[in-house]
Design an enzyme around this catalytic site. Structure first.
Site, PDB file in Angstrom:
ATOM      1  CB  SER A 131       1.390  -1.745   4.224  1.00  0.00           C
ATOM      2  OG  SER A 131       0.247  -2.544   4.151  1.00  0.00           O
ATOM      3  CG  ASP A 187      -0.441  -4.696  -2.907  1.00  0.00           C
ATOM      4  OD1 ASP A 187      -0.947  -5.518  -2.506  1.00  0.00           O
ATOM      5  OD2 ASP A 187       0.228  -3.740  -2.330  1.00  0.00           O
ATOM      6  CG  HIS A 200       1.885  -5.210   0.087  1.00  0.00           C
ATOM      7  ND1 HIS A 200       1.181  -4.078  -0.054  1.00  0.00           N
ATOM      8  CD2 HIS A 200       1.856  -5.177   1.452  1.00  0.00           C
ATOM      9  CE1 HIS A 200       0.725  -3.252   0.871  1.00  0.00           C
ATOM     10  NE2 HIS A 200       1.198  -4.097   2.148  1.00  0.00           N
TER      11      HIS A 200
END
Length: 281
Positions: free
Chosen positions: A146, A225, A258
């Site tokens: 991320s 995600d 995620h």
């Protein structure tokens, strides 16, 4: 550069250390974990950069990287995501301030005195790992998740003399074109968008930063995600790599979100990817 080892744990055929040291870049105490396989070394190094709200602990405890790292004889380093402590600027929002360093050197008040995570990763962390562990600093790879995926991509592109391989999990590929990045860059770097371009992986790749350095880049992205459309935008990385002639292995993983469950599932692939590049050199 000396360190304090806060705790150590036997793990597979190696030892996991949690460390603290003084950083000249941030002017604070910084923490990181270091997994060191058994043997004399020196061993190739893979650094993992974590995402928003994380510390060094998230990857260390949740990713499940050390069985593969032990088997392949890799040192694995996981630093904190920002400076912390008394007198360090912060913000009540989760996506700014402590826990959200974005791996840049801030130029704007009140962030500039301590929020120098680019220099920390590229300089201080390099020195402290080299001086305290059996690490082959000429054979390094970098990865992250991320915000940390953004950091891994941009730092690899900016410092190819340090990093020989690069991968990422669900990276923020173009922070200049997503809300998380625009908010952080405005705070840390100011309103001048020309200054932002040096911290955007897609723009760096389009400018040729990967050419001659990285045979391929590996990216895993969870297809389920919830951040993919607004914040992560992997299609922009595909477009940039296609324009630049850069080989990209982008795997959209069905059903994955995620979380660190996603990272656990594919971490062995990334450790093996880096080992293949680093052990061959």
């Amino acid at each position: 550069m000396s360190i304090e080892i806060i705790e150590s744990h036997r793990c597979f055929s190696g030892t996991l250390h949690v460390c603290r040291h003084s950083s000249a870049a941030t002017g604070t105490q910084m923490r990181f974990s270091a997994y060191v396989p058994d043997g004399d070394g020196p061993f190739p190094v893979v650094t993992f950069l974590s995402g928003l709200t994380c510390t060094e602990e998230n990857f260390t405890v949740k990713a499940g990287a050390y069985k593969k790292a032990s088997a392949l004889k890799l040192v694995v380093i996981a630093p904190d995501t920002s400076p912390r402590g008394e007198g360090v600027a912060d913000d009540p929002d989760y996506d700014l301030g402590q826990g959200a360093g974005f791996y840049v050197d801030a130029t704007q008040a009140p962030w500039a005195p301590h929020f120098r995570m680019e220099s920390y990763i590229a300089q201080d962390l390099q020195e402290v790992v080299a001086q305290n562990f059996p690490a082959d600093m000429m054979r390094q790879g970098i990865t992250g998740h991320s915000m940390g995926g953004h950091g891994a991509l941009t730092l690899a592109l900016k410092y190819p003399s340090l990093f020989r391989s690069v991968s990422a999990f669900a990276p923020i590929v173009s922070p200049t074109r997503c809300p998380w990045g625009q908010k952080a860059f405005t705070a840390y770097l100011g309103e001048d968008r020309d200054a932002w371009a040096a911290h955007d992986a897609t723009l760096l790749i389009e400018a040729g930063a990967a050419k001659g350095h990285y045979e391929k880049i590996l990216v895993d992205q969870g297809a389920a995600d919830k951040f993919i459309a607004e914040q992560l935008k992997p299609e922009l990385l595909e477009e940039a790599c296609e324009k630049a002639g850069q080989k990209l292995v982008l795997r959209r993983q069905p059903g994955h979100d995620h979380s660190y469950f996603f990272i656990q599932t594919f971490i062995d692939d990334h450790i093996a990817f880096h080992a293949a590049a680093l052990l061959a050199s």
